[in-house]
Design a protein around this motif. Structure first.
Motif, short mmCIF file in Angstrom:
data_model
loop_
_atom_site.label_atom_id
_atom_site.label_comp_id
_atom_site.label_asym_id
_atom_site.label_seq_id
_atom_site.Cartn_x
_atom_site.Cartn_y
_atom_site.Cartn_z
N LEU A 217 0.82 -1.21 0.00
CA LEU A 217 0.00 0.00 0.00
C LEU A 217 0.85 1.26 0.00
N MET A 218 1.96 1.23 0.72
CA MET A 218 2.85 2.39 0.77
C MET A 218 3.51 2.67 -0.59
N GLU A 219 3.71 1.63 -1.38
CA GLU A 219 4.35 1.78 -2.69
C GLU A 219 3.35 2.02 -3.81
N SER A 220 2.07 2.08 -3.50
CA SER A 220 1.03 2.25 -4.50
C SER A 220 1.19 3.59 -5.23
N PRO A 221 1.00 3.59 -6.55
CA PRO A 221 1.05 4.86 -7.28
C PRO A 221 -0.11 5.78 -6.90
N LEU A 222 -1.14 5.26 -6.24
CA LEU A 222 -2.28 6.07 -5.82
C LEU A 222 -2.03 6.77 -4.48
N ARG A 223 -0.94 6.40 -3.80
CA ARG A 223 -0.63 7.03 -2.52
C ARG A 223 -0.40 8.52 -2.73
N GLY A 224 -1.11 9.32 -1.97
CA GLY A 224 -0.96 10.76 -2.08
C GLY A 224 -1.72 11.37 -3.25
N ALA A 225 -2.58 10.58 -3.90
CA ALA A 225 -3.32 11.08 -5.06
C ALA A 225 -4.53 11.90 -4.67
N GLY A 226 -4.79 12.01 -3.37
CA GLY A 226 -5.90 12.82 -2.91
C GLY A 226 -7.26 12.19 -3.18
N LEU A 227 -7.32 10.87 -3.18
CA LEU A 227 -8.60 10.20 -3.39
C LEU A 227 -9.52 10.44 -2.20
N ASP A 228 -10.81 10.65 -2.47
CA ASP A 228 -11.79 10.82 -1.41
C ASP A 228 -12.28 9.45 -0.99
N LEU A 229 -11.80 8.97 0.14
CA LEU A 229 -12.15 7.63 0.61
C LEU A 229 -13.10 7.67 1.79
N GLU A 230 -13.82 8.78 1.95
CA GLU A 230 -14.75 8.90 3.05
C GLU A 230 -15.89 7.91 2.89
N ARG A 231 -16.22 7.26 3.97
CA ARG A 231 -17.27 6.25 3.95
C ARG A 231 -18.64 6.92 3.93
N GLN A 232 -19.55 6.38 3.12
CA GLN A 232 -20.91 6.91 3.08
C GLN A 232 -21.63 6.50 4.36
N ARG A 233 -22.45 7.37 4.88
CA ARG A 233 -23.16 7.12 6.13
C ARG A 233 -24.65 6.87 5.88
N ASP A 234 -24.97 6.07 4.87
CA ASP A 234 -26.37 5.73 4.56
C ASP A 234 -26.98 4.91 5.69
N GLU A 235 -28.29 4.93 5.74
CA GLU A 235 -29.02 4.10 6.69
C GLU A 235 -28.89 2.64 6.25
N PRO A 236 -28.90 1.70 7.19
CA PRO A 236 -28.84 0.28 6.82
C PRO A 236 -30.09 -0.12 6.05
N ARG A 237 -29.93 -1.10 5.17
CA ARG A 237 -31.06 -1.61 4.40
C ARG A 237 -31.92 -2.51 5.28
N ASP A 238 -33.21 -2.53 4.99
CA ASP A 238 -34.14 -3.41 5.68
C ASP A 238 -34.05 -4.79 5.00
N LEU A 239 -33.57 -5.77 5.71
CA LEU A 239 -33.37 -7.10 5.14
C LEU A 239 -34.51 -8.05 5.47
N SER A 240 -35.52 -7.57 6.20
CA SER A 240 -36.63 -8.46 6.53
C SER A 240 -37.51 -8.68 5.30
#
Length: 88
Positions: free
Chosen positions: A64-87
């Motif tokens: 991961l440290m050697e990845s060419p994407l390191r420092g690319a400023g990717l937005d990796l914020e997790r979405q905070r959606d409500e859980p799905r109703d599985l019933s």
């Protein structure tokens, strides 16, 4: 690429069974393909080649440290959606 029936690196199952020692000897220098019903089924390689191909090449952290994407400023914020109703 499918091996030719006359390829010196290609064996039918029956031929590989009959000449297993030769298959092993040849696999020390060149991978040997065993075909079933005319289609490549398995490849026999030397133990040295297998070790070389399957050896771990560093840790996940190093990868991961050697990845060419390191420092690319990717937005990796997790979405905070409500859980799905599985019933049902």
């Amino acid at each position: 690429m499918q091996p030719s029936p006359h390829d010196e690196r290609s064996w039918t199952v029956a031929n590989a069974k009959a000449k297993l020692s030769e298959v092993i000897d040849r696999a020390q220098s060149t991978p040997q393909t065993i075909t079933r019903n005319g289609k490549p089924s398995v490849v026999v390689v030397s133990a040295e080649e297998w070790q070389r191909k399957t050896a771990r090449k560093g840790t996940l952290a190093e990868f991961l440290m050697e990845s060419p994407l390191r420092g690319a400023g990717l937005d990796l914020e997790r979405q905070r959606d409500e859980p799905r109703d599985l019933s049902l």
